[in-house]
Design an enzyme around this catalytic site. Structure first.
Site, mmCIF file in Angstrom:
data_model
loop_
_atom_site.group_PDB
_atom_site.id
_atom_site.type_symbol
_atom_site.label_atom_id
_atom_site.label_comp_id
_atom_site.label_asym_id
_atom_site.label_seq_id
_atom_site.Cartn_x
_atom_site.Cartn_y
_atom_site.Cartn_z
ATOM 1 N N LYS A 270 0.838 -1.213 0.000
ATOM 2 C CA LYS A 270 0.000 0.000 0.000
ATOM 3 C C LYS A 270 0.867 1.255 0.000
ATOM 4 C CE LYS A 270 -3.485 -2.560 -0.234
ATOM 5 N NZ LYS A 270 -4.519 -3.020 0.672
HETATM 6 C C1 PLP Z 1 -5.531 -4.030 0.921
HETATM 7 C C2 PLP Z 1 -6.930 -3.651 1.127
HETATM 8 C C3 PLP Z 1 -7.640 -4.015 2.285
HETATM 9 C C4 PLP Z 1 -7.162 -5.057 3.272
HETATM 10 O O1 PLP Z 1 -6.085 -4.774 3.974
HETATM 11 P P1 PLP Z 1 -5.109 -5.915 4.540
HETATM 12 O O2 PLP Z 1 -4.174 -5.103 5.367
HETATM 13 O O3 PLP Z 1 -4.465 -6.558 3.371
HETATM 14 O O4 PLP Z 1 -5.929 -6.842 5.348
HETATM 15 C C5 PLP Z 1 -8.907 -3.506 2.456
HETATM 16 N N1 PLP Z 1 -9.476 -2.710 1.542
HETATM 17 C C6 PLP Z 1 -8.854 -2.372 0.405
HETATM 18 C C7 PLP Z 1 -9.556 -1.480 -0.567
HETATM 19 C C8 PLP Z 1 -7.568 -2.835 0.153
HETATM 20 O O5 PLP Z 1 -6.967 -2.548 -1.001
#
Ligand code: PLP
Length: 432
Positions: free
Chosen positions: A205
């Site tokens: 992210k």
């Molecule tokens: C990556 C993501 C998540 C989940 O997060 P994790 O930390 O991988 O559990 C939730 N919502 C969106 C839109 C994402 O891209």
């Protein structure tokens, strides 16, 4: 110079590459930026054997709350769990419905099933690729409880009309900020609009610290519910009669404590995040400014001067308009850009509403699909019912995510796109 490059034969037909040295550009794309300071912070936790303490996590939370402009922040081991807790804390209960765009990562929606609720999938706006405010009301029913807003691929969702509808129908608003840390909507940070927001900070992210999630809210009740559902070390903070009796045993039967090696890295990453995303914004805006006049591609970014921004430009997209390129399929466009040495990809999620987890899976032994068993009305969304999302994979493509402002190199990547656009008719013709 860019003129000559774009006039040359396409690389996919054996011509010279618009980006000849892409193998030397790792540093331009590498993320997150990890320095000695990150390493030292993580080492301090390891050497102190404080991975399961909460002192560093609590500091990180306070800093994140300040950055986000909210009163409270609470950390979790991942974004998925932070979202599940946000849903419960916002009031989603058995038989309730969560309105959620179908074009998102599954974690924006699926945790509703674990709470005994159902998901009412809604469509997206073709320009922002975020929840279409005009497609919310038809999905509202007597058990609708909350709207999940995803700031998709860094683009802030259109919060004003969404908040207006939520208020009119007495629905909670939950923001999923996993793609958009630091993005602004009309000058104010996303994640500070909803009743509660949650975000992922996993390694890919834009605020990237390993496996981590964060919930933020201004609401004291939501904050205490979020504590009691999936934390236990913080139960001395519980003061409200609604939650206080349950101190000691989390109501969600979930242990949501963040590993402090991640919190330590998070503190360092957050410290530099604002300046790093300024550089990303400069680089990404430069790329798009170079392509402003080309047909077939539109920048996925809010109008310059609107006060809205793309944060860290997570998973940046072009809106692809095949009608302007003789109907050229996006796959062929991507292949040709890749052949030029540039990044181009199929970069968005598949729509969730037709996925078997929502159409077929009987997770809890109800004798029918969980999503339907937990709803009090028909929440199925047949193929064709959310057309913008269903067509979106043909109308979006992933572009290079520059982490540094290197104009000469960014110009090469933009030239790769321009070259393919200008010669798109040859690709079409090559098909015979
Ligand atoms: C990556 C993501 C998540 C989940 O997060 P994790 O930390 O991988 O559990 C939730 N919502 C969106 C839109 C994402 O891209």
């Amino acid at each position: 110079m860019s003129q000559t490059v774009t006039d040359q034969q396409l690389a996919i037909f054996g011509g010279p590459l618009a980006v000849p040295d892409s193998d030397q550009h790792d540093e331009l794309f590498r993320w997150p930026i990890v320095t000695d300071e990150d390493e030292q912070a993580v080492l301090d936790v390891l050497r102190g054997r404080t991975m399961s303490d909460i002192d560093v996590a609590t500091q990180f939370e306070a800093e994140y709350a300040r950055y986000n402009g909210t009163r409270y922040a609470l950390s979790y081991p991942n974004g998925t769990l932070a979202l599940q807790v946000a849903m419960w804390a916002a009031g989603l209960r058995r038989g309730d419905e969560l309105i959620c765009p179908t074009m998102t990562y599954w974690a924006s929606a699926a945790p509703a099933l674990a709470l005994g609720a159902a998901v009412a999938f809604a469509d997206i706006d073709p320009v922002s690729i975020c929840l279409d405010p005009g497609d919310i009301e038809r999905h509202i029913g007597p058990r609708s409880k909350a709207i999940m807003v995803v700031h998709y691929c860094g683009h802030p969702a259109d919060m004003d009309p969404i908040l207006e509808i939520a208020q009119r129908y007495n629905l909670a608003v939950i923001e999923d900020v996993s793609h958009a840390h630091g993005a602004l909507y009309k000058g104010r940070m996303v994640g500070s609009f909803g009743n509660v927001s949650a975000t992922s900070m996993m390694t890919l992210k834009s605020l990237a610290i390993g496996e981590a999630g964060m919930l933020v809210t201004d609401d004291e009740e939501i904050y205490q519910r979020a504590i009691v559902f999936a934390h236990y070390r913080r139960h001395d903070q519980l003061t409200l009669s609604e939650v206080k009796p349950f101190a000691g045993v989390p109501l969600g039967a979930i242990k949501g404590r963040l590993n402090q090696t991640c919190a330590a890295m998070g503190r360092v990453q957050l410290k530099y995040y604002p300046e790093r995303i300024v550089e990303i914004q400069r680089a990404m805006n430069y790329f798009w400014d170079l392509l402003e006049d080309v047909p077939g591609l539109r920048a996925h970014r809010p109008a310059p001067g609107s006060g809205s921004t793309m944060g860290g430009w997570y998973n940046p997209q072009a809106i692809y308009v095949p009608e302007e390129l003789g109907g050229l399929a996006v796959e062929k466009f991507i292949d040709a850009v890749q052949a030029e040495g540039s990044v181009a990809s199929r970069g968005i999620n598949f729509p969730l509403h037709q996925h078997p987890t929502f159409t077929e899976a009987d997770i809890y032994g109800d004798g029918q699909p969980t999503q339907q068993a937990q709803a009090t009305r028909d929440v199925s969304r047949p193929a064709g019912s959310l057309p913008v999302s269903e067509g979106a994979c043909q109308r979006a493509l992933g572009i290079p995510w520059f982490k540094h402002y290197r104009p000469e190199i960014i110009e090469q990547y933009a030239a790769a796109y321009r070259k393919v656009v200008l010669q798109a008719s040859k690709l079409e013709a090559s098909d015979g």
